[in-house]
Design a protein around this motif. Structure first.
Motif, PDB file in Angstrom:
ATOM      1  N   LYS A  36       0.837  -1.205   0.000  1.00 51.01           N
ATOM      2  CA  LYS A  36       0.000   0.000   0.000  1.00 51.01           C
ATOM      3  C   LYS A  36       0.869   1.250   0.000  1.00 51.01           C
ATOM      4  O   LYS A  36       0.534   2.250  -0.648  1.00 51.01           O
ATOM      5  CB  LYS A  36      -0.937   0.001   1.214  1.00 51.01           C
ATOM      6  CG  LYS A  36      -2.018  -1.052   1.195  1.00 51.01           C
ATOM      7  CD  LYS A  36      -2.946  -0.871   2.386  1.00 51.01           C
ATOM      8  CE  LYS A  36      -3.999  -1.986   2.408  1.00 51.01           C
ATOM      9  NZ  LYS A  36      -3.422  -3.297   2.729  1.00 51.01           N
ATOM     10  N   SER A  40       0.692   4.094  -2.800  1.00 50.91           N
ATOM     11  CA  SER A  40       0.424   5.470  -2.392  1.00 50.91           C
ATOM     12  C   SER A  40       1.520   6.399  -2.896  1.00 50.91           C
ATOM     13  O   SER A  40       1.252   7.498  -3.399  1.00 50.91           O
ATOM     14  CB  SER A  40       0.328   5.550  -0.863  1.00 50.91           C
ATOM     15  OG  SER A  40       0.159   6.884  -0.439  1.00 50.91           O
ATOM     16  N   SER A  43       1.227   6.827  -6.742  1.00 50.12           N
ATOM     17  CA  SER A  43       0.140   7.750  -7.072  1.00 50.12           C
ATOM     18  C   SER A  43       0.515   9.171  -6.690  1.00 50.12           C
ATOM     19  O   SER A  43       0.255  10.125  -7.426  1.00 50.12           O
ATOM     20  CB  SER A  43      -1.136   7.317  -6.340  1.00 50.12           C
ATOM     21  OG  SER A  43      -2.214   8.160  -6.672  1.00 50.12           O
ATOM     22  N   GLY A  44       1.174   9.321  -5.546  1.00 48.89           N
ATOM     23  CA  GLY A  44       1.552  10.648  -5.092  1.00 48.89           C
ATOM     24  C   GLY A  44       2.575  11.321  -5.977  1.00 48.89           C
ATOM     25  O   GLY A  44       2.477  12.516  -6.258  1.00 48.89           O
ATOM     26  N   GLY A 222      -8.530  10.694  -4.885  1.00 48.40           N
ATOM     27  CA  GLY A 222      -7.841   9.787  -3.982  1.00 48.40           C
ATOM     28  C   GLY A 222      -8.614   8.494  -3.782  1.00 48.40           C
ATOM     29  O   GLY A 222      -8.041   7.400  -3.818  1.00 48.40           O
ATOM     30  N   LEU A 226      -6.896   5.621  -5.916  1.00 42.58           N
ATOM     31  CA  LEU A 226      -5.953   4.955  -5.033  1.00 42.58           C
ATOM     32  C   LEU A 226      -6.636   4.055  -4.008  1.00 42.58           C
ATOM     33  O   LEU A 226      -6.370   2.860  -3.949  1.00 42.58           O
ATOM     34  CB  LEU A 226      -5.089   6.003  -4.309  1.00 42.58           C
ATOM     35  CG  LEU A 226      -4.091   5.471  -3.276  1.00 42.58           C
ATOM     36  CD1 LEU A 226      -3.096   4.511  -3.931  1.00 42.58           C
ATOM     37  CD2 LEU A 226      -3.354   6.630  -2.607  1.00 42.58           C
ATOM     38  N   TRP A 227      -7.541   4.616  -3.197  1.00 36.81           N
ATOM     39  CA  TRP A 227      -8.011   3.891  -2.023  1.00 36.81           C
ATOM     40  C   TRP A 227      -9.210   2.992  -2.262  1.00 36.81           C
ATOM     41  O   TRP A 227      -9.483   2.103  -1.439  1.00 36.81           O
ATOM     42  CB  TRP A 227      -8.309   4.879  -0.897  1.00 36.81           C
ATOM     43  CG  TRP A 227      -7.061   5.535  -0.411  1.00 36.81           C
ATOM     44  CD1 TRP A 227      -6.742   6.851  -0.490  1.00 36.81           C
ATOM     45  CD2 TRP A 227      -5.936   4.893   0.198  1.00 36.81           C
ATOM     46  NE1 TRP A 227      -5.485   7.080   0.030  1.00 36.81           N
ATOM     47  CE2 TRP A 227      -4.969   5.892   0.461  1.00 36.81           C
ATOM     48  CE3 TRP A 227      -5.650   3.573   0.542  1.00 36.81           C
ATOM     49  CZ2 TRP A 227      -3.750   5.609   1.051  1.00 36.81           C
ATOM     50  CZ3 TRP A 227      -4.433   3.283   1.132  1.00 36.81           C
ATOM     51  CH2 TRP A 227      -3.497   4.292   1.381  1.00 36.81           C
ATOM     52  N   GLN A 349      -2.289  12.456  -1.283  1.00 40.26           N
ATOM     53  CA  GLN A 349      -1.964  11.051  -1.513  1.00 40.26           C
ATOM     54  C   GLN A 349      -0.896  10.580  -0.523  1.00 40.26           C
ATOM     55  O   GLN A 349      -1.001   9.509   0.074  1.00 40.26           O
ATOM     56  CB  GLN A 349      -1.476  10.820  -2.945  1.00 40.26           C
ATOM     57  CG  GLN A 349      -2.444  11.235  -4.037  1.00 40.26           C
ATOM     58  CD  GLN A 349      -3.664  10.336  -4.141  1.00 40.26           C
ATOM     59  OE1 GLN A 349      -4.501  10.303  -3.248  1.00 40.26           O
ATOM     60  NE2 GLN A 349      -3.784   9.626  -5.247  1.00 40.26           N
ATOM     61  N   THR A 352      -2.511  10.693   3.085  1.00 44.35           N
ATOM     62  CA  THR A 352      -3.449   9.602   3.368  1.00 44.35           C
ATOM     63  C   THR A 352      -2.731   8.264   3.483  1.00 44.35           C
ATOM     64  O   THR A 352      -3.140   7.400   4.262  1.00 44.35           O
ATOM     65  CB  THR A 352      -4.541   9.525   2.288  1.00 44.35           C
ATOM     66  OG1 THR A 352      -3.936   9.411   0.982  1.00 44.35           O
ATOM     67  CG2 THR A 352      -5.445  10.748   2.332  1.00 44.35           C
ATOM     68  N   GLY A 353      -1.634   8.104   2.721  1.00 41.69           N
ATOM     69  CA  GLY A 353      -0.842   6.893   2.871  1.00 41.69           C
ATOM     70  C   GLY A 353      -0.300   6.776   4.291  1.00 41.69           C
ATOM     71  O   GLY A 353      -0.333   5.699   4.904  1.00 41.69           O
TER      72      GLY A 353
END
Length: 400
Positions: A36, A40, A43-44, A222, A226-227, A349, A352-353
């Motif tokens: 994960k 993350s 994506s970030g 996001g 991603l999530w 991103q 939140t990771g």
């Protein structure tokens, strides 16, 4: 119009690249050992390089024009990054590939907005910007169930190699078909180069608009990009096809939302309060997930749809800020606001990771996602409150 159409197709690719990894989560985890945290970060960095490129792109748009700016970066960054992604053998190759793709996609929408700002009236800017975003958001649709089905049928590597070829061909089409708009006659050039950004940042009228510009899109992209994948896998045991089906509905809602936002400022004669209302509805939808993170799949899908519908205020907020830009700083103005928009997404991103990683409770998969949704609620709520201090920019009737 053929040039705008080509940029619109390029923007479909841009939207695809920022959201497709959610569907490939199971394959990247199984084949490359991606965690994960890796996903993350990948994506970030897409959004980080996308955002940082905006400053040079703004100067390039004002000085060189959109044709060469968009075609060169899309070919080298977008096409090259997609080739590297297809050949990836480690998570770090995916991360580098996403960084390159972010640079390649960075000038596409800005080139379109630059042309709209120079060729069309300010009254039409919000609709044109929103509808370009809506059309491009079809990339989110392609990156949902269709991508899942294609990856299942052909494998994700051949699919990514094919997309790299498509990206290069679109870049060549931009070089051939896009026409640079002429500067208004007698336009005062004012601040040049990067000094133009300092001139813009001294404009206090933009300050309350910036936080919501930075945050409004972050929960939508996001969750979608991603999530949604890890959330559906961890909480519901979803496979790639189920993830693709759920995110398809959200992607379609994102398309519809951007179209709906487009004319609302003209209908209600306000940009500020349309943005406040839409983002508040989105905030309440995320709050529902924060309170009931283990809702059934049907309810989660419905909430994702609401978040997708209300998260499309980008074009409206750009039009709000655009109303205050000096004519000689249009290119740098739209790229500055886009820096905050995309930079906000990238920062969120990464953040939140960290939130999800810090909130993991063994045997309790909902704990991390409850923390994630509460974090989105807090950040979006704060941005809405600050935006309440913004000066409205009521649209003027379009010229006949």
């Amino acid at each position: 119009m053929t040039g705008i159409a080509t940029l619109a197709i390029a923007y479909v690719l841009s939207q695809f690249y920022r959201s497709f990894m959610a569907v490939l989560t199971p394959a990247l985890t199984a084949e490359l050992g991606a965690t994960k945290a890796h996903l993350s970060l990948a994506s970030g960095v897409f959004f980080l390089t996308f955002a940082l490129a905006q400053f040079a792109i703004g100067v390039s748009l004002d000085r060189v024009g959109p044709r060469r700016t968009a075609s060169a970066l899309l070919m080298l960054g977008g096409g090259g990054g997609a080739i590297l992604f297809a050949a990836a053998s480690t998570p770090w190759m995916v991360i580098v590939a996403m960084a390159l793709i972010g640079i390649g996609c960075a000038p596409v929408l800005m080139s379109s907005l630059f042309i709209f700002a120079r060729v069309f009236s300010l009254a039409r800017f919000s609709v044109l910007a929103s509808w370009m975003v809506a059309f491009g958001t079809a990339g989110n649709v392609i990156g949902a169930a269709p991508l899942a089905q294609a990856a299942e049928a052909f494998g994700w590597r051949p699919v990514m190699a094919g997309l790299a070829l498509v990206t290069i061909m679109v870049a060549l089409a931009i070089l051939v078909l896009v026409r640079d708009p002429q500067s208004p006659p007698g336009m005062d050039q004012g601040a040049v180069g990067f000094d133009g950004y300092r001139e813009l940042l001294r404009m206090r009228v933009l300050w309350p608009i910036i936080p919501l510009t930075a945050i409004n899109y972050a929960p939508t992209t996001g969750i979608r990009g991603l999530w949604s994948g890890p959330y559906l896998v961890d909480v519901y045991g979803a496979d790639a096809l189920m993830i693709g089906q759920v995110t398809l509905f959200m992607a379609l809602a994102m398309v519809a939302g951007a179209f709906i936002y487009g004319p609302l400022d003209t209908i209600f004669r306000t940009r500020k309060w349309v943005a406040v209302a839409g983002n508040t509805i989105g905030l309440l939808a995320i709050l529902y997930l924060a309170v009931d993170v283990f809702a059934d799949v049907a309810a989660v899908t419905a909430i994702f749809v609401i978040i997708g519908l209300t998260g499309g205020s980008y074009g409206l907020l750009m039009a709000h800020a655009r109303a205050f830009f000096p004519a000689h700083l249009v290119g740098r103005g739209v790229t500055l606001m886009n820096f905050f928009s995309i930079g906000g997404v990238g920062a969120m991103q990464f953040a939140t990771g960290a939130v999800v990683t810090a909130s993991v409770v063994p045997g309790e998969p909902t704990a991390a996602y409850s923390a994630l949704f509460w974090f989105y609620v807090a950040m979006l709520g704060a941005a809405i409150v600050i935006y309440l201090w913004a000066r409205d920019a009521k649209p003027q009737p379009a010229a006949a």
